[in-house]
Motif scaffolding. Structure first.
Motif, short mmCIF file in Angstrom:
data_model
loop_
_atom_site.label_atom_id
_atom_site.label_comp_id
_atom_site.label_asym_id
_atom_site.label_seq_id
_atom_site.Cartn_x
_atom_site.Cartn_y
_atom_site.Cartn_z
N LYS A 27 0.81 -1.22 0.00
CA LYS A 27 0.00 0.00 0.00
C LYS A 27 0.84 1.27 0.00
O LYS A 27 0.40 2.31 0.45
CB LYS A 27 -0.98 0.03 1.19
CG LYS A 27 -1.92 -1.14 1.24
CD LYS A 27 -2.81 -1.15 0.04
CE LYS A 27 -3.78 -2.32 0.12
NZ LYS A 27 -4.44 -2.60 -1.13
N GLU A 28 2.09 1.18 -0.51
CA GLU A 28 2.93 2.35 -0.66
C GLU A 28 2.64 2.96 -2.03
O GLU A 28 2.50 2.24 -3.02
CB GLU A 28 4.41 1.99 -0.58
CG GLU A 28 4.81 1.42 0.77
CD GLU A 28 6.22 0.85 0.76
OE1 GLU A 28 6.75 0.60 -0.34
OE2 GLU A 28 6.77 0.66 1.84
N ILE A 29 2.57 4.28 -2.10
CA ILE A 29 2.30 4.95 -3.37
C ILE A 29 3.56 4.89 -4.22
O ILE A 29 4.65 5.26 -3.79
CB ILE A 29 1.86 6.40 -3.13
CG1 ILE A 29 0.54 6.42 -2.35
CG2 ILE A 29 1.72 7.14 -4.44
CD1 ILE A 29 0.09 7.79 -1.95
N VAL A 30 3.42 4.40 -5.45
CA VAL A 30 4.53 4.30 -6.39
C VAL A 30 4.13 4.96 -7.70
O VAL A 30 2.96 5.01 -8.05
CB VAL A 30 4.94 2.83 -6.63
CG1 VAL A 30 5.50 2.20 -5.38
CG2 VAL A 30 3.78 2.02 -7.14
N ASP A 31 5.09 5.48 -8.40
CA ASP A 31 4.86 6.08 -9.71
C ASP A 31 5.42 5.15 -10.77
O ASP A 31 6.41 4.45 -10.54
CB ASP A 31 5.53 7.44 -9.82
CG ASP A 31 4.82 8.50 -9.00
OD1 ASP A 31 3.60 8.39 -8.86
OD2 ASP A 31 5.49 9.41 -8.52
N LEU A 32 4.81 5.17 -11.93
CA LEU A 32 5.31 4.35 -13.02
C LEU A 32 6.59 4.93 -13.60
O LEU A 32 7.47 4.21 -14.03
CB LEU A 32 4.25 4.26 -14.12
CG LEU A 32 2.99 3.50 -13.75
CD1 LEU A 32 1.99 3.55 -14.89
CD2 LEU A 32 3.34 2.06 -13.45
N TYR A 33 6.71 6.24 -13.62
CA TYR A 33 7.88 6.88 -14.22
C TYR A 33 8.28 8.08 -13.38
O TYR A 33 7.46 8.96 -13.12
CB TYR A 33 7.54 7.33 -15.65
CG TYR A 33 8.64 8.11 -16.30
CD1 TYR A 33 9.80 7.49 -16.70
CD2 TYR A 33 8.50 9.46 -16.52
CE1 TYR A 33 10.81 8.20 -17.29
CE2 TYR A 33 9.50 10.20 -17.13
CZ TYR A 33 10.66 9.55 -17.51
OH TYR A 33 11.65 10.25 -18.10
N ILE A 34 9.51 8.11 -12.97
CA ILE A 34 10.05 9.24 -12.23
C ILE A 34 11.09 9.90 -13.13
O ILE A 34 12.12 9.29 -13.44
CB ILE A 34 10.69 8.81 -10.90
CG1 ILE A 34 9.63 8.15 -10.03
CG2 ILE A 34 11.32 10.00 -10.19
CD1 ILE A 34 10.17 7.52 -8.78
N PRO A 35 10.84 11.11 -13.60
CA PRO A 35 11.78 11.74 -14.53
C PRO A 35 13.08 12.13 -13.85
O PRO A 35 13.11 12.45 -12.66
CB PRO A 35 11.03 12.97 -15.02
CG PRO A 35 10.04 13.26 -13.97
CD PRO A 35 9.68 11.95 -13.34
N ARG A 36 14.17 12.08 -14.62
CA ARG A 36 15.47 12.51 -14.13
C ARG A 36 15.70 13.95 -14.56
O ARG A 36 15.02 14.46 -15.43
CB ARG A 36 16.57 11.63 -14.73
CG ARG A 36 16.49 10.20 -14.29
CD ARG A 36 17.51 9.36 -15.01
NE ARG A 36 17.16 9.29 -16.43
CZ ARG A 36 18.00 8.98 -17.39
NH1 ARG A 36 19.25 8.72 -17.12
NH2 ARG A 36 17.60 8.94 -18.64
N LYS A 37 16.67 14.59 -13.95
CA LYS A 37 17.05 15.94 -14.34
C LYS A 37 18.50 15.91 -14.80
O LYS A 37 19.34 15.21 -14.23
CB LYS A 37 16.91 16.91 -13.17
CG LYS A 37 15.46 17.19 -12.81
CD LYS A 37 15.35 18.19 -11.72
CE LYS A 37 15.22 19.55 -12.35
NZ LYS A 37 14.92 20.59 -11.36
N CYS A 38 18.77 16.70 -15.82
CA CYS A 38 20.12 16.79 -16.35
C CYS A 38 21.02 17.46 -15.30
O CYS A 38 20.66 18.49 -14.73
CB CYS A 38 20.11 17.59 -17.65
SG CYS A 38 21.74 17.84 -18.37
N SER A 39 22.17 16.87 -15.06
CA SER A 39 23.10 17.42 -14.07
C SER A 39 23.74 18.71 -14.57
O SER A 39 24.16 19.54 -13.76
CB SER A 39 24.18 16.40 -13.75
OG SER A 39 23.61 15.22 -13.23
N ALA A 40 23.83 18.89 -15.88
CA ALA A 40 24.49 20.07 -16.43
C ALA A 40 23.54 21.25 -16.58
O ALA A 40 23.90 22.38 -16.24
CB ALA A 40 25.09 19.73 -17.79
N THR A 41 22.33 21.02 -17.08
CA THR A 41 21.42 22.13 -17.38
C THR A 41 20.21 22.19 -16.45
O THR A 41 19.45 23.14 -16.50
CB THR A 41 20.89 22.02 -18.81
OG1 THR A 41 20.16 20.80 -18.94
CG2 THR A 41 22.02 22.08 -19.82
#
Length: 102
Positions: A27-41
């Motif tokens: 019963k933990e909330i999970v997401d199908l897709y967690i977006p990443r962020k670019c380390s440079a920009t």
């Protein structure tokens, strides 16, 4: 009831569908897709950015032996397409003190 009948009988069914939350067996909330962020920009790397890469930079001790830990860097396709990824990775590694100062 069939789904197409639910829409005609219960118009609020459309709003009920937006309340559905992804949960695992515990019963933990999970997401199908967690977006990443670019380390440079600091841009969000979307799912369709097939030119994006994720690099794990290993931590080493004073003798140069891998300690088992690493730092993850993500570089988006925009930076790679401009040919700036090597400079960006080197700059980020210097900022995070991952390479020795000369």
């Amino acid at each position: 009831l069939l789904p197409h009948l639910l829409y005609s009988v219960f118009p609020a069914f459309l709003s009920l569908q937006t309340l559905i939350i992804m949960q695992n067996d515990r019963k933990e909330i999970v997401d199908l897709y967690i977006p990443r962020k670019c380390s440079a920009t600091n841009r969000i790397i979307n799912a369709k950015d097939h030119a994006a890469v994720q690099i794990n930079v290993g931590q080493v001790n004073e003798q140069g032996v891998y300690t088992g830990s690493f730092t993850t860097l993500a570089v988006c396709g925009f930076v790679r397409g401009k040919g700036l990824s090597d400079d960006a990775v080197y700059r980020i590694c210097n900022e995070r003190s991952l390479v020795p100062k000369e």
